[in-house]
Design an enzyme around this catalytic site. Structure first.
Site, PDB file in Angstrom:
ATOM      1  CG  ASP A  58      -0.317  -0.049   2.510  1.00 24.48           C
ATOM      2  OD1 ASP A  58       0.931  -0.152   2.563  1.00 24.48           O
ATOM      3  OD2 ASP A  58      -1.035   0.008   3.533  1.00 24.48           O
ATOM      4  CB  SER A  59       4.599   1.696  -0.096  1.00 21.13           C
ATOM      5  OG  SER A  59       4.823   0.506  -0.818  1.00 21.13           O
ATOM      6  CG  ASP A  97       0.520  -4.062   2.094  1.00 25.32           C
ATOM      7  OD1 ASP A  97       0.644  -4.868   3.037  1.00 25.32           O
ATOM      8  OD2 ASP A  97       1.334  -3.133   1.886  1.00 25.32           O
ATOM      9  CE  LYS A 127       3.520  -5.692   3.893  1.00 30.46           C
ATOM     10  NZ  LYS A 127       2.955  -4.556   4.651  1.00 30.46           N
ATOM     11  CD  GLU A 129       0.718  -1.216   7.914  1.00 30.54           C
ATOM     12  OE1 GLU A 129       0.339  -0.398   8.787  1.00 30.54           O
ATOM     13  OE2 GLU A 129       1.199  -0.864   6.821  1.00 30.54           O
ATOM     14  CD  GLU A 195       7.867   0.382   7.653  1.00 25.80           C
ATOM     15  OE1 GLU A 195       6.982  -0.407   7.283  1.00 25.80           O
ATOM     16  OE2 GLU A 195       8.014   1.517   7.163  1.00 25.80           O
TER      17      GLU A 195
HETATM   18  O1  KIV Z   1       3.659  -1.117   1.684  1.00 30.23           O
HETATM   19  C1  KIV Z   1       4.866  -1.409   1.725  1.00 30.23           C
HETATM   20  O2  KIV Z   1       5.643  -1.131   0.799  1.00 30.23           O
HETATM   21  C2  KIV Z   1       5.366  -2.098   2.897  1.00 30.23           C
HETATM   22  C3  KIV Z   1       6.833  -2.355   2.963  1.00 30.23           C
HETATM   23  C4  KIV Z   1       7.542  -1.110   3.261  1.00 30.23           C
HETATM   24  C5  KIV Z   1       7.161  -3.438   3.901  1.00 30.23           C
HETATM   25  O3  KIV Z   1       4.628  -2.432   3.756  1.00 30.23           O
END
Ligand code: KIV
Length: 278
Positions: A58-59, A97, A127, A129, A195
């Site tokens: 989600d970056s 994500d 993934k 968080e 992180e």
């Molecule tokens: O969204 C992302 O890119 C991340 C990484 C920085 C681990 O969660």
């Protein structure tokens, strides 16, 4: 059927990397690289380079969609990116994500979003968080057959609650992270991203877990390292976090190529005879 055992990075593999490969790599003490990817060409290049795990993070919020952070990113925005990354790779395990708001309501929502992402993107894992508050959701998703990568320490979706980009795990906070990592492993997570965590806490978590740890700003004593590809390849010109190392100057190369093209157009040297149909 036997399971090929080859190094995750640099080994020839005629199929996608699996979560089982990651587990056995940890048993062998093998370190591996992971990158983000959000599009066809980077996915294809990183796959060709042998990166075993790609994250459609989600970056994308602050690397594709021009938001200030990851908070506004939606499932609808991530799905087409993840689909493109999956279609452009044949070896990497692709993780997508779960964006902010798509799982925080509880295990049912987390499972529904995970199923949607798996069905609509073809990714091999999701993934999410968080520490203890998401343990039940991780358990529910894994039980349904979806591999989950956990993410603790600095969790960007909670940037507002955490009061900015701050290192986690200092003092007694370290015990909280170790406890969370153990609980996530117990719930069935196949890996844990750490992180912006102190190197000491990351090393302790890595020693205590049987699943791989993936560091980003977590020092050297983890099983894998992940970077946002634009940071790794030098696409950005603003100030980098301390944990980033730039391995290229893609921004510089693109600026040079762009200016050369523009100059040729203005001067009339492009298109030349060889670019012209008669
Ligand atoms: O969204 C992302 O890119 C991340 C990484 C920085 C681990 O969660």
């Amino acid at each position: 059927m036997t399971h090929e055992t080859v190094p995750l990075y640099g080994g020839k593999l005629s199929r996608r990397v699996t979560i089982r490969d990651l587990r056995t790599a940890k048993e062998r003490g093998e370190r591996w690289p992971m990158l983000t990817s959000y599009d066809m060409y980077t996915a294809e290049i990183f796959d060709a380079a042998g990166i075993p795990v790609l994250l459609v993070g989600d970056s994308a919020g602050n690397n594709v969609y021009a938001h200030a952070d990851t908070v506004p990113v939606t499932v609808e925005e991530l799905v087409p990116l993840a689909r493109a990354v999956v279609r452009s790779t044949s070896r990497a395990l692709v993780v997508c994500d779960l964006p902010f708001g798509s799982y925080q309501l509880g295990p049912e929502q987390a499972l529904a979003t995970s199923i949607r992402i798996m069905k609509e993107t073809g990714a091999q894992a999701v993934k999410l968080e968080g520490g203890l508050p998401v343990v039940e959701s991780v358990h529910r998703i894994v039980e349904a057959g979806v591999p989950v990568m956990a993410h603790i320490g600095f969790t960007p979706q909670s940037v507002n609650a955490l009061g900015g980009y701050r290192v986690q795990g200092r003092g007694t906070d370290g015990d909280r992270l170790v406890e969370a990592a153990l609980a996530l492993e117990e719930a069935g997570a196949f890996a844990v991203v750490l992180e912006m965590v102190t190197a000491e806490v990351a090393a302790e978590v890595t020693k205590r877990l049987h699943i791989p740890t993936v560091g980003i700003g977590a020092g050297p004593d983890v099983d894998a390292q992940v970077l946002v590809w634009q940071d790794m390849a030098g696409m950005r010109e603003d100030r980098m976090p301390r944990f980033v190392k730039q391995y290229g100057d893609v921004r510089g190369a693109l600026l040079t190529a762009t200016r050369a093209f523009a100059d040729d157009v203005v001067s009339g040297t492009f298109p030349a005879e060889e670019h012209t149909y008669h």
